[in-house]
Write a protein that holds these residues in place. Structure first.
Motif, short mmCIF file in Angstrom:
data_model
loop_
_atom_site.label_atom_id
_atom_site.label_comp_id
_atom_site.label_asym_id
_atom_site.label_seq_id
_atom_site.Cartn_x
_atom_site.Cartn_y
_atom_site.Cartn_z
N SER A 23 0.56 -1.10 0.12
CA SER A 23 -0.22 -0.20 -0.12
C SER A 23 0.72 1.27 0.12
O SER A 23 0.66 2.40 -0.73
CB SER A 23 -0.98 -0.02 1.31
OG SER A 23 -1.72 -1.12 1.19
N PHE A 24 1.80 1.25 0.67
CA PHE A 24 2.80 2.44 0.91
C PHE A 24 3.72 2.60 -0.51
O PHE A 24 3.73 3.39 -0.89
CB PHE A 24 3.92 2.27 2.07
CG PHE A 24 4.74 3.52 2.07
CD1 PHE A 24 4.33 4.71 2.36
CD2 PHE A 24 6.22 3.03 1.84
CE1 PHE A 24 5.18 5.73 2.55
CE2 PHE A 24 6.84 4.27 1.75
CZ PHE A 24 6.64 5.64 2.11
N LEU A 27 1.15 4.44 -2.97
CA LEU A 27 1.13 5.79 -2.59
C LEU A 27 2.79 6.60 -2.91
O LEU A 27 2.70 7.53 -3.61
CB LEU A 27 1.22 6.10 -1.18
CG LEU A 27 1.35 7.57 -0.81
CD1 LEU A 27 0.42 8.14 -1.22
CD2 LEU A 27 1.46 7.64 0.91
N VAL A 54 6.31 10.48 2.62
CA VAL A 54 6.69 9.45 1.73
C VAL A 54 8.11 9.08 1.91
O VAL A 54 8.58 7.93 2.13
CB VAL A 54 6.33 9.86 0.36
CG1 VAL A 54 7.17 9.09 -0.71
CG2 VAL A 54 4.70 9.68 0.05
N GLY A 57 8.76 7.60 5.33
CA GLY A 57 8.22 6.27 5.17
C GLY A 57 9.23 5.13 4.48
O GLY A 57 9.37 3.89 4.93
#
Length: 445
Positions: A23-24, A27, A54, A57
């Motif tokens: 999921s990341f 993104l 972003v 992460g």
């Protein structure tokens, strides 16, 4: 509790963690491919906040997941380019702007390394596909809303242009979807949207051929991507699509022949490049008319002349790395202005690198780009003794790096996107993954 139940519970955290990673990653792809969407929606401060999240992460994921960096098999040309860009701070004509540009280059690289090192090949394809679907679907919905309900051109939020006439290219959408376009989508630029659509055509077609998506949904998304590609009416992307189609044709031809019998393929490919280049030079006026472009390539010729003259003043090492041009400092202030629009790139990646990093930078960029193309070609046509993923047919998915690399290279002739945001992220991902796969194949008995 039975043994199978206990085993299922033990595997749940791992499954959930991979879902979070995927999921990341989606993104990350979305935010780099559609960065202008965040800027148009939330302004530069909002975009900066999202970009920081972003990058943070990506760094956390690289630390926690502890991927195998394989430094001996890491692309040396990538390290050389980043090193040269950083070293250019020593001779930069605009140190402050260079500090910003070098920082942006490194943080984009970190995001790309997360994608390349922390995801499997199947996950890369899956998350890139998801990001492309989101961009295309939101772009179509956005254009429909503007065309049907707003019925006038829409400017980005949080920007005040005053009472002056607003240049056409400043609009988020001109709202002419029902007139057949061209459309800008959520990325606010038809060339960018067209390139996203071209990538989507490549990715969705690969997924269909690999059997990783249902045929009905795969065809539906492929149809939407093709439609969006047509609606952008982008001459740049049209030429890139032709290059991709040609690369696919030669790759499929090469696959049917043994390595020692591929000389006709390479001779034909070389001849097609020479003939195509000559034909493009001769037929450019006709092609521009057919594609609805002006004779000066929408102002690119003037930009190229200005950039060439400036680059010639510092031909060897350039003026210093800056990534996006900084229009508030010399020599970029007033360098490329057309019809009230200040351009922040040379609209040619090779000229941009010559301007910023000189001839030395051109050599390093060429090494990075064409080494990636070289590896992706042989990964596409030479089936290794083990597939990239046991769960999907290798023959289809192995074409993806080659086709994406060719698209990026074709885009360099009229855009500098390969040096910034999504272009740089994709180049790094392709360079690292092809290098690692090449190393894996070489280690196989």
């Amino acid at each position: 509790m039975t043994a199978p139940a206990r085993s299922s519970l033990r595997h749940m955290p791992a499954v959930q963690s991979r879902f979070v990673v995927r999921s990341f990653a989606t993104l990350v792809f979305f935010s780099t491919l559609a960065g202008q969407f965040w800027r148009s929606l939330f302004g530069w401060w909002g975009y900066g906040t999202i970009a920081l999240l972003v990058v943070a992460g990506a760094v956390v994921a690289l630390i926690r997941l502890k991927p195998d960096w394989m430094w001996p098999r890491f692309p040396k040309s990538l390290i050389a380019f980043l090193g040269l860009a950083t070293l250019s701070l020593a001779w930069s004509f605009y140190l402050g702007a260079s500090l910003i540009g070098v920082t942006l280059q490194w943080v984009t690289t970190l995001a790309a390394l997360f994608l390349a090192l922390c995801l499997s090949w199947a996950e890369l394809l899956r998350t890139l596909s998801a990001a492309l679907r989101w961009i295309l679907a939101l772009s179509l919905a956005f254009e429909l809303i503007v065309a049907v309900f707003v019925r006038q051109a829409v400017l980005p939020f949080w920007v005040d242009y005053g009472a002056r006439d607003v240049p056409e290219s400043f609009y988020w959408s001109r709202g002419i979807l029902l007139q057949g376009g061209p459309i800008e989508g959520i990325v606010a630029n038809r060339n960018l949207l067209g390139f996203v659509a071209l990538m989507a055509v490549i990715v969705f077609a690969v997924q269909l051929a690999a059997g990783t998506v249902s045929r009905s949904w795969g065809l539906a998304w492929l149809g939407l991507a093709s439609l969006m590609l047509l609606l952008t009416r982008s001459a740049t992307v049209t030429l890139a699509a032709a290059a991709v189609a040609l690369a696919l044709l030669f790759a499929l031809w090469a696959r049917r022949r043994a390595p020692e019998g591929r000389r006709p393929v390479y001779l034909a490919a070389a001849a097609s490049v020479i003939v195509g280049g000559a034909g493009l030079a001769v037929l450019t006026p006709t092609l521009l008319t057919l594609l609805g472009k002006s004779a000066d390539l929408t102002g690119r010729l003037d930009i190229w002349r200005s950039v060439t003259g400036l680059a010639a003043e510092r031909p060897v090492f350039g003026w210093g790395w800056v990534s996006y041009w900084a229009p508030w400092v010399e020599p970029f202030e007033g360098l490329a202005v057309r019809r009230g629009v200040v351009y922040l790139q040379a609209h040619n990646a090779w000229l941009d690198v010559w301007l910023q990093l000189g001839i030395l930078g051109l050599i390093v960029l060429a090494a990075l780009v064409f080494a990636t193309l070289w590896r992706s070609w042989f990964l596409a046509v030479d089936r290794p003794r083990r597939a990239l993923e046991d769960t999907e047919p290798y023959a289809a998915s192995a074409l993806l790096p080659l086709l994406l690399t060719v698209a990026l290279i074709a885009q360099t002739l009229a855009e500098s996107r390969i040096l910034i945001e999504s272009g740089w992220l994709l180049l790094v991902v392709l360079a690292v993954t092809t290098k690692r796969q090449q190393a894996t194949n070489q280690r196989m008995p």
